[in-house]
Design a protein around this motif. Structure first.
Motif, PDB file in Angstrom:
ATOM      1  N   TYR A  29      51.666  -0.551 -22.141  1.00  0.00           N
ATOM      2  CA  TYR A  29      52.389  -2.002 -21.249  1.00  0.00           C
ATOM      3  C   TYR A  29      50.553  -1.953 -20.461  1.00  0.00           C
ATOM      4  CZ  TYR A  29      56.313  -1.929 -23.958  1.00  0.00           C
ATOM      5  OH  TYR A  29      57.237  -2.152 -25.372  1.00  0.00           O
ATOM      6  N   LEU A  30      50.349  -3.186 -20.694  1.00  0.00           N
ATOM      7  CA  LEU A  30      49.572  -3.831 -19.305  1.00  0.00           C
ATOM      8  C   LEU A  30      50.389  -5.006 -19.252  1.00  0.00           C
ATOM      9  CD1 LEU A  30      46.946  -4.345 -18.082  1.00  0.00           C
ATOM     10  CD2 LEU A  30      47.037  -6.338 -19.734  1.00  0.00           C
ATOM     11  N   THR A  31      50.149  -4.734 -16.987  1.00  0.00           N
ATOM     12  CA  THR A  31      51.748  -4.676 -16.125  1.00  0.00           C
ATOM     13  C   THR A  31      50.928  -4.865 -15.295  1.00  0.00           C
ATOM     14  OG1 THR A  31      53.238  -3.123 -17.271  1.00  0.00           O
ATOM     15  CG2 THR A  31      53.569  -4.359 -15.102  1.00  0.00           C
ATOM     16  N   PHE A  32      51.116  -6.517 -14.357  1.00  0.00           N
ATOM     17  CA  PHE A  32      50.482  -7.032 -13.824  1.00  0.00           C
ATOM     18  C   PHE A  32      51.801  -7.222 -12.319  1.00  0.00           C
ATOM     19  CE2 PHE A  32      50.468 -10.767 -10.669  1.00  0.00           C
ATOM     20  CZ  PHE A  32      49.448 -10.531 -10.013  1.00  0.00           C
ATOM     21  N   MET A  42      48.555  -5.921  -8.371  1.00  0.00           N
ATOM     22  CA  MET A  42      48.254  -4.215  -9.206  1.00  0.00           C
ATOM     23  C   MET A  42      47.858  -4.338 -10.570  1.00  0.00           C
ATOM     24  SD  MET A  42      47.575  -1.466  -7.074  1.00  0.00           S
ATOM     25  CE  MET A  42      47.390  -0.587  -8.078  1.00  0.00           C
ATOM     26  N   LEU A  43      47.575  -4.319 -11.495  1.00  0.00           N
ATOM     27  CA  LEU A  43      46.722  -4.085 -13.287  1.00  0.00           C
ATOM     28  C   LEU A  43      47.270  -2.305 -13.544  1.00  0.00           C
ATOM     29  CD1 LEU A  43      47.143  -5.945 -15.104  1.00  0.00           C
ATOM     30  CD2 LEU A  43      44.806  -5.431 -14.910  1.00  0.00           C
ATOM     31  N   THR A  44      47.906  -2.085 -14.093  1.00  0.00           N
ATOM     32  CA  THR A  44      48.574  -1.192 -15.064  1.00  0.00           C
ATOM     33  C   THR A  44      48.230  -1.086 -16.466  1.00  0.00           C
ATOM     34  OG1 THR A  44      50.651  -1.009 -14.741  1.00  0.00           O
ATOM     35  CG2 THR A  44      49.502   0.088 -12.770  1.00  0.00           C
ATOM     36  N   SER A  47      50.357   4.479 -21.563  1.00  0.00           N
ATOM     37  CA  SER A  47      50.840   3.934 -22.617  1.00  0.00           C
ATOM     38  C   SER A  47      52.735   4.073 -23.311  1.00  0.00           C
ATOM     39  CB  SER A  47      49.715   5.140 -23.544  1.00  0.00           C
ATOM     40  OG  SER A  47      50.152   6.356 -23.620  1.00  0.00           O
ATOM     41  N   LYS A  48      52.601   4.427 -25.043  1.00  0.00           N
ATOM     42  CA  LYS A  48      53.955   4.365 -24.741  1.00  0.00           C
ATOM     43  C   LYS A  48      54.267   6.114 -24.453  1.00  0.00           C
ATOM     44  CE  LYS A  48      53.717   3.235 -29.017  1.00  0.00           C
ATOM     45  NZ  LYS A  48      54.498   2.817 -30.742  1.00  0.00           N
ATOM     46  N   ASP A  49      53.626   6.884 -24.053  1.00  0.00           N
ATOM     47  CA  ASP A  49      53.142   8.475 -23.499  1.00  0.00           C
ATOM     48  C   ASP A  49      53.337   8.569 -23.151  1.00  0.00           C
ATOM     49  OD1 ASP A  49      50.920   8.279 -24.509  1.00  0.00           O
ATOM     50  OD2 ASP A  49      50.620   9.843 -25.670  1.00  0.00           O
ATOM     51  N   ASN A  50      53.890   7.411 -21.733  1.00  0.00           N
ATOM     52  CA  ASN A  50      53.247   7.472 -20.718  1.00  0.00           C
ATOM     53  C   ASN A  50      52.094   8.298 -20.039  1.00  0.00           C
ATOM     54  OD1 ASN A  50      56.245   6.292 -19.876  1.00  0.00           O
ATOM     55  ND2 ASN A  50      56.703   8.572 -20.455  1.00  0.00           N
ATOM     56  N   GLU A  51      51.068   7.452 -20.599  1.00  0.00           N
ATOM     57  CA  GLU A  51      49.755   8.299 -20.215  1.00  0.00           C
ATOM     58  C   GLU A  51      49.618   7.490 -19.889  1.00  0.00           C
ATOM     59  OE1 GLU A  51      46.943  10.873 -22.077  1.00  0.00           O
ATOM     60  OE2 GLU A  51      48.038  10.880 -23.556  1.00  0.00           O
ATOM     61  N   ARG A  52      49.018   7.339 -17.958  1.00  0.00           N
ATOM     62  CA  ARG A  52      47.997   5.887 -17.174  1.00  0.00           C
ATOM     63  C   ARG A  52      46.717   5.695 -17.300  1.00  0.00           C
ATOM     64  NH1 ARG A  52      50.659   3.567 -13.007  1.00  0.00           N
ATOM     65  NH2 ARG A  52      52.717   5.227 -13.059  1.00  0.00           N
ATOM     66  N   TYR A  53      46.332   4.634 -18.076  1.00  0.00           N
ATOM     67  CA  TYR A  53      45.221   4.309 -18.262  1.00  0.00           C
ATOM     68  C   TYR A  53      43.917   3.422 -16.676  1.00  0.00           C
ATOM     69  CZ  TYR A  53      45.297   7.136 -22.511  1.00  0.00           C
ATOM     70  OH  TYR A  53      45.811   8.305 -23.192  1.00  0.00           O
ATOM     71  N   VAL A  54      44.707   2.547 -16.635  1.00  0.00           N
ATOM     72  CA  VAL A  54      44.668   1.839 -15.999  1.00  0.00           C
ATOM     73  C   VAL A  54      45.648   1.570 -14.556  1.00  0.00           C
ATOM     74  CG1 VAL A  54      43.536  -0.648 -14.702  1.00  0.00           C
ATOM     75  CG2 VAL A  54      43.114   0.703 -17.425  1.00  0.00           C
ATOM     76  N   ASN A  55      45.408   1.901 -13.082  1.00  0.00           N
ATOM     77  CA  ASN A  55      46.062   1.777 -12.085  1.00  0.00           C
ATOM     78  C   ASN A  55      45.469   1.288 -10.643  1.00  0.00           C
ATOM     79  OD1 ASN A  55      48.602   1.344 -10.215  1.00  0.00           O
ATOM     80  ND2 ASN A  55      48.530   3.363 -10.030  1.00  0.00           N
TER      81      ASN A  55
END
Length: 164
Positions: A29-32, A42-44, A47-55
């Motif tokens: 999920y891309l979240t604003f 913030m933009l995050t 992934s579905k397995d809770n890895e954060r690629y953008v924050n």
């Protein structure tokens, strides 16, 4: 956009695409989240397995663009490019049928974020996204290469099993 969150936040489902070879290609999920009294917008991407690629704070992003038949949102943070394909089946779906879609979710994200992003930092070389013509040529070339491999495999199979 996939979903509206409380306080004006927005969330969309998509596939994080690696900007560097060998990087992760995960769905999530891309979240604003808009700015509040205590935090910047913030933009995050998680992934579905809770890895954060953008924050990152949206104001630190730059060079916002559309890629992959206008289905992928591309943005940079410092010298790192991030790409998120906002289709349920990700880039595979974009390569097969996205050319025939008009108004895309990525366009809506770009319109929302564009007024908030900044300029590239001094010294950062921003590579533009692949053009539609290059994407079509790449897909055509890969299709032809796959066809040649299948034809060779069939001919070799016939030669090996036909000589028995």
């Amino acid at each position: 956009m996939d979903g509206v969150l409380p306080a004006g936040g927005v969330r969309g489902y998509g596939q994080y695409l690696p900007a560097r070879l060998g990087g992760p290609s995960k769905f999530g999920y891309l979240t604003f989240l808009p700015a509040s009294d205590s935090a910047p917008a913030m933009l995050t991407f998680i992934s579905k397995d809770n890895e954060r690629y953008v924050n990152v704070p949206v104001a630190e992003l730059h060079s916002l663009a559309l890629a992959d038949y206008n289905t992928t949102l591309e943005f940079w943070h410092d010298d790192l490019r991030h790409r998120v394909c906002l289709l349920p089946k990700g880039l595979a779906q974009a390569n097969v049928m996205a050319e025939f879609t008009g108004d895309t979710e990525a366009r809506h994200w770009q319109a929302m974020l564009a007024p908030m992003v900044g300029d590239p930092p001094v010294g950062v070389r921003v590579k533009p996204p692949m053009s539609k013509g290059k994407r079509v040529a790449l897909n055509y070339s890969l299709g032809c290469l796959l066809a040649v491999v299948v034809i060779i495999a069939v001919i070799l199979g016939m030669a090996l099993f036909g000589s028995r």
